[in-house]
Motif scaffolding. Sequence first.
Motif, PDB file in Angstrom:
ATOM      1  N   VAL A   1      19.703  20.713 -18.922  1.00  0.00           N
ATOM      2  CA  VAL A   1      19.897  19.060 -19.379  1.00  0.00           C
ATOM      3  C   VAL A   1      21.316  18.996 -19.819  1.00  0.00           C
ATOM      4  O   VAL A   1      21.578  19.874 -20.783  1.00  0.00           O
ATOM      5  CB  VAL A   1      18.718  18.713 -20.309  1.00  0.00           C
ATOM      6  CG1 VAL A   1      19.128  17.220 -20.685  1.00  0.00           C
ATOM      7  CG2 VAL A   1      17.654  18.606 -19.650  1.00  0.00           C
TER       8      VAL A   1
ATOM      9  N   HIS B   1      15.580  17.900 -23.402  1.00  0.00           N
ATOM     10  CA  HIS B   1      14.821  18.579 -22.616  1.00  0.00           C
ATOM     11  C   HIS B   1      13.417  18.382 -22.500  1.00  0.00           C
ATOM     12  O   HIS B   1      12.848  18.024 -21.374  1.00  0.00           O
ATOM     13  CB  HIS B   1      15.000  20.106 -22.721  1.00  0.00           C
ATOM     14  CG  HIS B   1      14.281  20.971 -21.643  1.00  0.00           C
ATOM     15  ND1 HIS B   1      13.086  21.554 -22.288  1.00  0.00           N
ATOM     16  CD2 HIS B   1      14.339  21.187 -20.542  1.00  0.00           C
ATOM     17  CE1 HIS B   1      12.565  22.014 -21.218  1.00  0.00           C
ATOM     18  NE2 HIS B   1      13.350  21.997 -20.184  1.00  0.00           N
TER      19      HIS B   1
ATOM     20  N   GLN C   1      12.871  14.784 -21.007  1.00  0.00           N
ATOM     21  CA  GLN C   1      13.123  14.769 -19.302  1.00  0.00           C
ATOM     22  C   GLN C   1      12.233  15.602 -18.788  1.00  0.00           C
ATOM     23  O   GLN C   1      11.640  15.052 -17.490  1.00  0.00           O
ATOM     24  CB  GLN C   1      14.588  15.412 -19.029  1.00  0.00           C
ATOM     25  CG  GLN C   1      15.525  14.661 -19.647  1.00  0.00           C
ATOM     26  CD  GLN C   1      15.677  13.502 -18.776  1.00  0.00           C
ATOM     27  OE1 GLN C   1      15.365  13.252 -17.502  1.00  0.00           O
ATOM     28  NE2 GLN C   1      15.975  12.197 -19.445  1.00  0.00           N
ATOM     29  N   THR C   2      11.371  16.531 -19.394  1.00  0.00           N
ATOM     30  CA  THR C   2      10.628  17.227 -18.580  1.00  0.00           C
ATOM     31  C   THR C   2       8.944  17.091 -19.006  1.00  0.00           C
ATOM     32  O   THR C   2       8.202  17.538 -17.803  1.00  0.00           O
ATOM     33  CB  THR C   2      10.794  18.771 -18.654  1.00  0.00           C
ATOM     34  OG1 THR C   2      10.626  19.118 -19.995  1.00  0.00           O
ATOM     35  CG2 THR C   2      12.364  18.998 -18.206  1.00  0.00           C
TER      36      THR C   2
ATOM     37  N   THR D   1      10.899  11.257 -19.171  1.00  0.00           N
ATOM     38  CA  THR D   1      12.104  10.393 -19.134  1.00  0.00           C
ATOM     39  C   THR D   1      12.151   9.156 -20.087  1.00  0.00           C
ATOM     40  O   THR D   1      12.995   8.324 -20.319  1.00  0.00           O
ATOM     41  CB  THR D   1      12.508   9.889 -17.787  1.00  0.00           C
ATOM     42  OG1 THR D   1      11.673   8.676 -17.481  1.00  0.00           O
ATOM     43  CG2 THR D   1      12.853  11.031 -16.686  1.00  0.00           C
TER      44      THR D   1
END
Length: 100
Positions: free
Chosen positions: A26, A59, A62-63, A74
């Motif tokens: 990221v 990170h 996002q994951t 997100t």
Amino acid sequence: MTRPRSAPMPAALRAGRPAPHPARTVRCPHCGSAEGARCTTVSGRITKPQPCPARIDAHAIQTAVCSTCQVLPTYPCRNEHGLETPVHTARYTEAKETAA
């Protein structure tokens, strides 16, 4: 025949480098380092051995799905009133399991 200038590299070192931190997938929101690149100081002069805490947070967001506040990847973590909060510890754990 001449001898090499340096001693031979030990087999333990030759085996390979440790895997990079999964947060390097990221872009860092703090120092601006690109995906895959190591974090630097804000001036960009010195590279850091570990990613910035903001990059680790990004990170995880996002994951991973947060099991504490039930938000999808997100989306930032929320408290019981629906306001944004820092990333929950359970989300860090989920992000580590996802990366492994």
